[in-house]
Design a protein around this motif. Structure first.
Motif, PDB file in Angstrom:
ATOM      1  N   GLY A 135       0.820  -1.192   0.000  1.00 31.07           N
ATOM      2  CA  GLY A 135       0.000   0.000   0.000  1.00 31.07           C
ATOM      3  C   GLY A 135       0.859   1.248   0.000  1.00 31.07           C
ATOM      4  O   GLY A 135       2.077   1.183  -0.105  1.00 31.07           O
ATOM      5  N   ASP A 136       0.194   2.406   0.113  1.00 36.31           N
ATOM      6  CA  ASP A 136       0.926   3.660   0.218  1.00 36.31           C
ATOM      7  C   ASP A 136       0.190   4.591   1.174  1.00 36.31           C
ATOM      8  O   ASP A 136      -0.803   4.193   1.805  1.00 36.31           O
ATOM      9  CB  ASP A 136       1.142   4.306  -1.156  1.00 36.31           C
ATOM     10  CG  ASP A 136      -0.169   4.669  -1.856  1.00 36.31           C
ATOM     11  OD1 ASP A 136      -1.208   4.797  -1.171  1.00 36.31           O
ATOM     12  OD2 ASP A 136      -0.156   4.836  -3.088  1.00 36.31           O
ATOM     13  N   GLN A 200      -1.443   0.482   6.925  1.00 35.07           N
ATOM     14  CA  GLN A 200      -2.038   1.765   6.607  1.00 35.07           C
ATOM     15  C   GLN A 200      -1.915   2.700   7.793  1.00 35.07           C
ATOM     16  O   GLN A 200      -2.000   2.278   8.939  1.00 35.07           O
ATOM     17  CB  GLN A 200      -3.512   1.581   6.207  1.00 35.07           C
ATOM     18  CG  GLN A 200      -3.667   0.731   4.958  1.00 35.07           C
ATOM     19  CD  GLN A 200      -5.092   0.566   4.534  1.00 35.07           C
ATOM     20  OE1 GLN A 200      -5.947   1.356   4.875  1.00 35.07           O
ATOM     21  NE2 GLN A 200      -5.362  -0.478   3.774  1.00 35.07           N
ATOM     22  N   GLY A 201      -1.731   3.993   7.480  1.00 35.90           N
ATOM     23  CA  GLY A 201      -1.504   4.960   8.540  1.00 35.90           C
ATOM     24  C   GLY A 201      -2.767   5.597   9.097  1.00 35.90           C
ATOM     25  O   GLY A 201      -2.780   6.065  10.233  1.00 35.90           O
ATOM     26  N   CYS A 308     -17.760   4.070   0.059  1.00 30.91           N
ATOM     27  CA  CYS A 308     -16.320   4.305  -0.047  1.00 30.91           C
ATOM     28  C   CYS A 308     -15.608   3.047   0.397  1.00 30.91           C
ATOM     29  O   CYS A 308     -15.988   2.431   1.397  1.00 30.91           O
ATOM     30  CB  CYS A 308     -15.917   5.490   0.836  1.00 30.91           C
ATOM     31  SG  CYS A 308     -14.138   5.804   0.904  1.00 30.91           S
ATOM     32  N   THR A 309     -14.572   2.651  -0.347  1.00 23.46           N
ATOM     33  CA  THR A 309     -13.811   1.456   0.004  1.00 23.46           C
ATOM     34  C   THR A 309     -12.389   1.775   0.463  1.00 23.46           C
ATOM     35  O   THR A 309     -11.611   0.868   0.716  1.00 23.46           O
ATOM     36  CB  THR A 309     -13.751   0.470  -1.184  1.00 23.46           C
ATOM     37  OG1 THR A 309     -13.015   1.082  -2.261  1.00 23.46           O
ATOM     38  CG2 THR A 309     -15.154   0.099  -1.664  1.00 23.46           C
ATOM     39  N   GLY A 310     -12.057   3.061   0.536  1.00 27.49           N
ATOM     40  CA  GLY A 310     -10.740   3.448   1.044  1.00 27.49           C
ATOM     41  C   GLY A 310      -9.580   3.140   0.133  1.00 27.49           C
ATOM     42  O   GLY A 310      -8.451   2.980   0.598  1.00 27.49           O
ATOM     43  N   CYS A 311      -9.825   3.095  -1.181  1.00 32.23           N
ATOM     44  CA  CYS A 311      -8.745   2.740  -2.115  1.00 32.23           C
ATOM     45  C   CYS A 311      -7.701   3.834  -2.237  1.00 32.23           C
ATOM     46  O   CYS A 311      -6.563   3.574  -2.630  1.00 32.23           O
ATOM     47  CB  CYS A 311      -9.316   2.402  -3.488  1.00 32.23           C
ATOM     48  SG  CYS A 311      -9.980   3.823  -4.394  1.00 32.23           S
ATOM     49  N   GLY A 312      -8.093   5.082  -1.931  1.00 35.71           N
ATOM     50  CA  GLY A 312      -7.150   6.194  -1.996  1.00 35.71           C
ATOM     51  C   GLY A 312      -6.939   6.782  -3.376  1.00 35.71           C
ATOM     52  O   GLY A 312      -6.127   7.703  -3.551  1.00 35.71           O
TER      53      GLY A 312
END
Length: 336
Positions: A135-136, A200-201, A308-312
């Motif tokens: 992830g980022d 994830q942060g 929303c799925t939090g994909c960024g």
């Protein structure tokens, strides 16, 4: 004993599905970016990068014809699209943030009206999800209730193992049928050692608290603060796995043409423009407010799901750096 599939056999599976005349879609290197595209062979599958755009296009195309018309002998003839010709499709390599989105969208496309274009594609599709190990800073699926190893929306779920193979779990009957039809490619393991999942942060958000705050703050200085930099380009909506606004237009002449469905976005200045000229969302803060309200209040009110799925992707794509996870964290921290 758990079932596994080696990476080579996963690619062999794609080759077999293509030979069976199924459309196989997966992450594929396209010049400098990775996109979900039809795969001609297993060797084209790319599994180390999140595709630039989401997989919703597979079920909800950017633009599609829903009927055509032509004047013949003084009468207008209307021809429907033959949806029975939609191909059997297998989506392979969707991370949880993409695999989860069709199940979220099912609600709105089968609510007061069954959108058979969307639903027929869903019926003819099998989703092979894969746990996310990379992830980022833009990723925030865990903040909205998903996780890098969430199985939601997948028919068959793959978990990368440290030895390079994948543990397999048939989540639905579609997934079981896919495994049973190609049983020779799958094996059994006495135990599995999963690779580390993506970290994830963004802290886990209290979505109930956020929704409650939204209910009481339709008018709030926060909306103007955000909209001061929002340019209304629609990138966030078009790249999102869950946004689904569309318009319908007739294109052609009085003699022949077609009716088409096109993606739209609530951030566009003309999205709510009335024929009278009145626009209830005439300034950008009202439009961005609707984006947040729709995702974290209105859709939940109607369907009990977070949009929303939090994909960024919206965070990465925004040309002015608006971070929806940061906005949600701000709301989450408010006391009233």
């Amino acid at each position: 004993m758990p079932q596994i599939i080696t990476e080579q056999n996963l690619r062999n599976l794609i080759d077999l599905l293509v030979k069976e005349s199924k459309v196989v879609v997966g992450p594929k290197q396209a010049d400098s970016v990775v996109l979900y595209q039809p795969l001609a062979a297993g060797s084209e599958l790319t599994l180390d990068s999140l595709p630039r755009r989401s997989a919703k296009e597979l079920f909800f195309p950017i633009c599609e014809k829903i009927l055509s018309y032509q004047r013949q002998d003084g009468k207008m003839q209307v021809t429907d699209v033959d949806r029975s010709r939609f191909p059997e499709t297998v989506l392979i390599g969707a991370p949880p943030c993409d695999a989860a989105s069709p199940a979220i969208l099912d609600a709105v496309f089968s609510w007061d009206y069954n959108d058979e274009f969307y639903l027929e594609r869903r019926r003819k599709s099998t989703i092979v999800g894969i746990a996310c190990t990379k992830g980022d800073d833009a990723c925030f699926c865990t903040a909205v209730g998903l996780a890098p190893n969430a199985e939601a929306g997948s028919d068959l779920f793959l978990t990368p193992l440290k030895d390079g193979s994948y543990a397999c779990k048939a989540v639905t009957e579609k997934g079981k049928a896919l495994v049973d039809a190609h049983a020779g490619l799958f094996g059994e393991a006495a135990s599995v050692d999963a690779a580390p999942f993506a970290e994830q942060g963004t802290e886990k958000l209290d979505l109930v608290k956020i929704k409650k705050w939204l209910e009481g703050h339709f008018e709030d200085p926060l909306w103007e603060k955000i909209s001061d930099i929002c340019v209304g380009c629609g990138s966030c909506a078009f790249i999102c796995p869950a946004c689904h606004c569309f318009d319908i237009n007739d294109e052609g002449s009085t003699e022949q043409g077609s009716r088409r469905k096109h993606w739209d976005a609530c951030g566009f200045s003309k999205f709510t423009n009335h024929a009278s000229g009145h626009n209830p969302r005439d300034v950008q803060n009202k439009r961005y407010r609707n984006r947040i309200m729709h995702k974290f209040k209105y859709y939940d009110d109607k369907f009990g799901k977070t949009l929303c799925t939090g994909c960024g992707r919206c965070v990465r794509a925004c040309p002015v750096g608006i971070d929806i996870a940061e906005i949600l964290s701000t709301i989450n921290a408010k006391q009233d």
